[in-house]
Design an enzyme around this catalytic site. Structure first.
Site, PDB file in Angstrom:
ATOM      1  N   ASN A   1     -57.996  58.003  -6.857  1.00 49.45           N
ATOM      2  CA  ASN A   1     -59.213  57.188  -6.249  1.00 49.45           C
ATOM      3  C   ASN A   1     -60.377  58.283  -5.988  1.00 49.45           C
ATOM      4  O   ASN A   1     -61.419  58.395  -6.532  1.00 49.45           O
ATOM      5  CB  ASN A   1     -58.919  56.798  -4.742  1.00 49.45           C
ATOM      6  CG  ASN A   1     -58.408  55.314  -5.061  1.00 49.45           C
ATOM      7  OD1 ASN A   1     -57.944  54.887  -6.128  1.00 49.45           O
ATOM      8  ND2 ASN A   1     -58.439  54.583  -3.736  1.00 49.45           N
TER       9      ASN A   1
ATOM     10  N   ASP B   1     -48.188  58.412  -6.736  1.00 52.54           N
ATOM     11  CA  ASP B   1     -47.894  57.712  -5.383  1.00 52.54           C
ATOM     12  C   ASP B   1     -48.290  56.317  -5.668  1.00 52.54           C
ATOM     13  O   ASP B   1     -48.017  55.446  -4.870  1.00 52.54           O
ATOM     14  CB  ASP B   1     -48.811  58.305  -4.579  1.00 52.54           C
ATOM     15  CG  ASP B   1     -48.352  59.662  -3.899  1.00 52.54           C
ATOM     16  OD1 ASP B   1     -47.279  59.832  -4.024  1.00 52.54           O
ATOM     17  OD2 ASP B   1     -49.349  60.309  -3.763  1.00 52.54           O
TER      18      ASP B   1
ATOM     19  N   ARG C   1     -41.585  64.698 -10.142  1.00 53.62           N
ATOM     20  CA  ARG C   1     -42.865  64.469 -10.933  1.00 53.62           C
ATOM     21  C   ARG C   1     -42.732  65.189 -12.394  1.00 53.62           C
ATOM     22  O   ARG C   1     -43.927  65.201 -13.043  1.00 53.62           O
ATOM     23  CB  ARG C   1     -44.029  64.638 -10.132  1.00 53.62           C
ATOM     24  CG  ARG C   1     -44.235  65.972  -9.627  1.00 53.62           C
ATOM     25  CD  ARG C   1     -45.418  65.978  -8.553  1.00 53.62           C
ATOM     26  NE  ARG C   1     -45.903  67.398  -8.663  1.00 53.62           N
ATOM     27  CZ  ARG C   1     -46.744  67.635  -7.352  1.00 53.62           C
ATOM     28  NH1 ARG C   1     -47.151  66.877  -6.526  1.00 53.62           N
ATOM     29  NH2 ARG C   1     -47.145  68.953  -7.116  1.00 53.62           N
TER      30      ARG C   1
END
Lengths: 431, 431
Positions: free
Chosen positions: B113, B143, B304
């Site tokens: 974001n 996430d 990840r």
């Protein structure tokens, strides 16, 4: 002579390939129905034998037994950390009673040095009690601490090649992460298993045989202190701007790693604080020459059950040594461990199957060769690489999946009927 | 119109598939040489742009760019956690200066974001300063906290499918371990990333969609306490003899998790002690109804960057969204984020590529839907499974290896010549 029944059991921490040795034994026994009757597994190892909880593997299909190839850890028949030791005479007697009650003529014990010792003692007690029992050891450990210091009893334990391959990949990936994220996280601390012996952390070197990455490896045997570790890391940050620290869970963090309250009382024992956390906290008290912080991670049991990283060589050897144990039991009788030995005279990696006396293995000790620790004490030498590189193999193992998930073997929950009074545990128990 | 140069940059924590979005952008731009000139990458994200450290990706061969498919994390061009925020006017101005100096007409920003917000602000400032700049966002985060709560701006972030597949496999393997080793280690605590939002720990449910395993999942959003966690675990031990606890790193351990000295002063901040360790230490103060102890592990950055577990769906979508971003930049101009939307009306999993305004994304918030948390608060519902299951795909990714090691892409270290005075950092820095 009538076929006699078989008990197989596993002991200690599992590996990625332990079920392959089990598979080798089961498939080996099934080929000789005149010699071997039911193949029972001690459910959760020796504890299952003591409790007369014997899984009848004859009830599990060939297809499921075949799936043990890519089924990691001990989900099938279980394992335990219960050890039969001097002073546990009742337990030894109980094992013999259970074997007698179920007409067990063959005992295969998959485990480390202690297990080979136990197998040896059980078979001797069985003879004393008039039960003809062939006990055969099958080597297993991720630590590679089984056998002798000269690699003459055993070149390497099945299980080690896969954890070595895990670290080769893990650290190589960690290097992609660390090199790409260094401005925020310049130091990554990775805690490796192998409390007393350095073969597992040493495998981090396999990630970077050309030594192009800023990796520091701290074996328990390094003899370095937490302070020296800190100095080394700061030096690496000066030269490379980043550092990957692979530290054994047994690394001695000394007084600096002890957490005390204001009265000087110890607040945390090592079991309440991981070595990785102690190292990270210590490093973060130092003044880094670059921005950012140290971070730590603990692979834990994942390193011994991540089947995707399993070495195909290791899987195949674990199976072969299980099969070979059946041959040894048939042809040589009681008191041997099936083993893997390396042909050192010839070029390339050549292994042959062999046997060594259980008594010899039980009294042997493996250590990480001193001369394989580099002069810097934060690396291992090329001699280690020559030893370990062939064990990780080339290819990826192919793990069958269903809807994207690994499909592991399902062992039928069929137990032999109980014939004895319930087991009364001895008080001795090792954690 | 002459071709204009391109800058691409990554921001925040990497993913297994982030390099696929990079690959999509690079290969997309290379197909339109009349529109796009040099493709530069900000070395270590926005920090590299500020420092005028621009990697010229045109110097990297097609073969190496193709290898980005199976190169995890940000080892290639790097990333950072430096964020351009309100009050950092000099930094914004500097970015525009660097773009002007290198005739940059296109800016692709791969991130969450915040990054979409930054891309938006940079492009607006560029217009104010008379520089024609097309800024395009490319979504990325493990996430899955990017987009809106109704999944209308973005169905899921590239990167999430792979970490979800990691946990599906990780927990399934952990269950083999835990079920086989329960007599010694009945409780395994696994700490998952996702400090504020529960999509990552929720993915543990993918390991066991039929709910046959004793798994408890603690999202940050669960609202449960450490004490309640303890009670739940004891209950599971009563019924199953073992328990796997998956806990978010953001789970609120409250007062019980605070380590104090005898004066009541806090000894450890949460950054000095992992949630996994706090949970393990707390559980080990309780009286288990079975023998054995709790153990913990922290996958850390491995979750990840473990490319072996990457979802092929995720890899392909990350690439497609990168390619699509190039199309959006060419056809729609400034101010869009390329996105993935799910066709919910049709049977099966169907995704289409689309675009949403950067400004809209920048002002949106994703949360874990409350109705996807099960009434027990230690599980997620089947609605979550329906959402997440397709993302992990079926097959294993094929990762090229050389001598048993993964062969990751090598980005040529070719930098654009500097044209500006050195960057003077602002004091603001976020950790």
């Amino acid at each position: 002579m009538a076929a006699r029944n078989v008990v197989v059991a596993q002991s200690g921490g599992p590996t990625c390939v332990i079920n392959n040795s089990l598979r080798g034994i089961v498939e080996g026994c099934r080929r000789h129905p005149g010699t071997f009757g039911h193949v029972y597994a001690g459910h959760f190892g020796i504890e299952g034998i003591l409790k007369e909880e014997l899984l009848d593997l004859s009830a599990t299909s060939e297809e499921e037994i075949a799936l043990l190839r890519t089924s990691p850890a001990a989900g099938g028949i279980g394992t335990c950390r219960y050890k039969l030791k001097k002073g546990q005479d009742q337990d030894f007697e109980r094992v013999v009673e259970v074997f007698r009650a179920h007409d067990v003529g063959y005992f295969f014990y998959i485990g480390g040095n202690d297990s080979q010792d136990t197998a040896h003692k059980v078979s001797r007690l069985a003879q004393d009690r008039g039960l003809d029992l062939v006990a055969t050891g099958v080597p297993k450990t991720i630590d590679n601490d089984l056998g002798d210091g000269e690699f003459k009893l055993l070149d390497h334990s099945p299980g080690y090649g896969s954890v070595a391959r895990y670290y080769a990949h893990y650290v190589r990936q960690a290097n992609e992460e660390n090199s790409g994220s260094a401005p925020a996280d310049p130091v990554l601390v990775i805690q490796a298993m192998g409390r007393k012996i350095g073969f597992i952390p040493a495998a981090a070197r396999l990630a970077d045989p050309e030594r192009t990455m800023p990796i520091q490896i701290y074996l328990t045997e390094s003899g370095l202190t937490l302070q020296q570790l800190g100095e080394n890391v700061l030096r690496q940050l000066e030269s490379d701007g980043r550092c990957i620290v692979v530290v054994s869970e047994g690394f001695d963090v000394g007084e600096l790693g002890t957490i005390r309250d204001n009265f000087g009382h110890v607040q945390f024992s090592s079991s309440q604080q991981t070595v990785a956390q102690i190292v990270v906290n210590y490093l973060n008290t130092l003044k880094f020459p670059v921005p950012g912080k140290a971070r730590g991670q603990v692979p834990g049991t994942d390193q011994r059950n991540a089947i995707a990283y399993a070495s195909v060589i290791d899987l195949d050897e674990a199976y072969a040594v299980g099969r070979h144990a059946v041959e040894v039991a048939m042809t040589e009788g009681n008191g041997w461990m099936a083993t893997l030995l390396r042909d050192r005279g010839r070029a390339g990696y050549n292994i042959h199957l062999d046997k060594v006396p259980l008594a010899t293995v039980a009294n042997s000790e493996r250590f990480f060769p001193k001369e394989w620790i580099a002069p810097s004490r934060v690396d291992v030498t090329d001699a280690f690489l020559e030893y370990a590189q062939p064990l990780i193999g080339e290819d990826w193992v192919s793990v069958p999946t269903v809807r994207g998930l690994p499909r592991f073997a399902r062992i039928a929950r069929a137990f032999a009927g109980k014939k004895l009074p319930p087991y009364v545990p001895q008080t001795y128990r090792e954690g």
